[in-house]
Design a protein around this motif. Structure first.
Motif, PDB file in Angstrom:
ATOM      1  N   ASP A  82      -2.188  -7.090  -6.525  1.00 35.17           N
ATOM      2  CA  ASP A  82      -2.944  -7.157  -5.278  1.00 35.17           C
ATOM      3  C   ASP A  82      -2.885  -8.575  -4.739  1.00 35.17           C
ATOM      4  O   ASP A  82      -2.851  -9.540  -5.513  1.00 35.17           O
ATOM      5  CB  ASP A  82      -4.408  -6.775  -5.492  1.00 35.17           C
ATOM      6  CG  ASP A  82      -4.583  -5.299  -5.787  1.00 35.17           C
ATOM      7  OD1 ASP A  82      -3.738  -4.493  -5.359  1.00 35.17           O
ATOM      8  OD2 ASP A  82      -5.583  -4.953  -6.445  1.00 35.17           O
TER       9      ASP A  82
ATOM     10  N   ASN B  84      -2.180  -3.932  -1.837  1.00 29.63           N
ATOM     11  CA  ASN B  84      -1.463  -3.688  -3.078  1.00 29.63           C
ATOM     12  C   ASN B  84       0.031  -3.819  -2.797  1.00 29.63           C
ATOM     13  O   ASN B  84       0.553  -3.189  -1.876  1.00 29.63           O
ATOM     14  CB  ASN B  84      -1.776  -2.296  -3.621  1.00 29.63           C
ATOM     15  CG  ASN B  84      -1.053  -2.043  -4.916  1.00 29.63           C
ATOM     16  OD1 ASN B  84       0.005  -1.426  -4.929  1.00 29.63           O
ATOM     17  ND2 ASN B  84      -1.602  -2.539  -6.004  1.00 29.63           N
TER      18      ASN B  84
ATOM     19  N   ASN C  56       0.832  -1.209   0.000  1.00 24.46           N
ATOM     20  CA  ASN C  56       0.000   0.000   0.000  1.00 24.46           C
ATOM     21  C   ASN C  56       0.865   1.258   0.000  1.00 24.46           C
ATOM     22  O   ASN C  56       0.658   2.181   0.780  1.00 24.46           O
ATOM     23  CB  ASN C  56      -0.982  -0.002   1.164  1.00 24.46           C
ATOM     24  CG  ASN C  56      -2.030  -1.085   1.023  1.00 24.46           C
ATOM     25  OD1 ASN C  56      -2.224  -1.646  -0.056  1.00 24.46           O
ATOM     26  ND2 ASN C  56      -2.703  -1.398   2.100  1.00 24.46           N
TER      27      ASN C  56
END
Length: 92
Positions: free
Chosen positions: A54, A40, A20
């Protein structure tokens, strides 16, 4: 709430791991006590394009990600990166 974990490894080792968009270190690495959900992940290796995908973390499980950077020599001056990945989920 239970937690899961992500184990990331690459070939060659030493890819920078972002989860992320936050730098978590370099491979191989275990990210532990992470809440369940979709994350992610970006793997960045010097001199090649980053690989972004992902993955899912499940309560009480370890998500294992193995990415193989494959360098192919095209000419004396150019190297092309292709890759393969393996993602599986297993109990810790």
């Amino acid at each position: 709430m239970n937690y899961g974990s992500i184990r990331l490894s690459t070939n060659p080792v030493g890819a920078t791991v972002y989860i992320n968009s936050q730098n978590k270190g370099t491979t191989p690495i275990d990210i532990v006590n992470i809440g369940p959900g979709i994350y992610n992940i970006t793997l960045s290796y010097p001199g090649v394009d980053s690989y972004n995908f992902d993955t899912v973390v499940i309560d009480g499980k370890m998500t294992i990600v193995q990415f193989d950077f494959i360098l192919q020599e095209v000419s004396e001056k150019h190297i092309v990166l292709t890759g393969t990945d393996l993602i599986k989920i297993q109990p810790p």
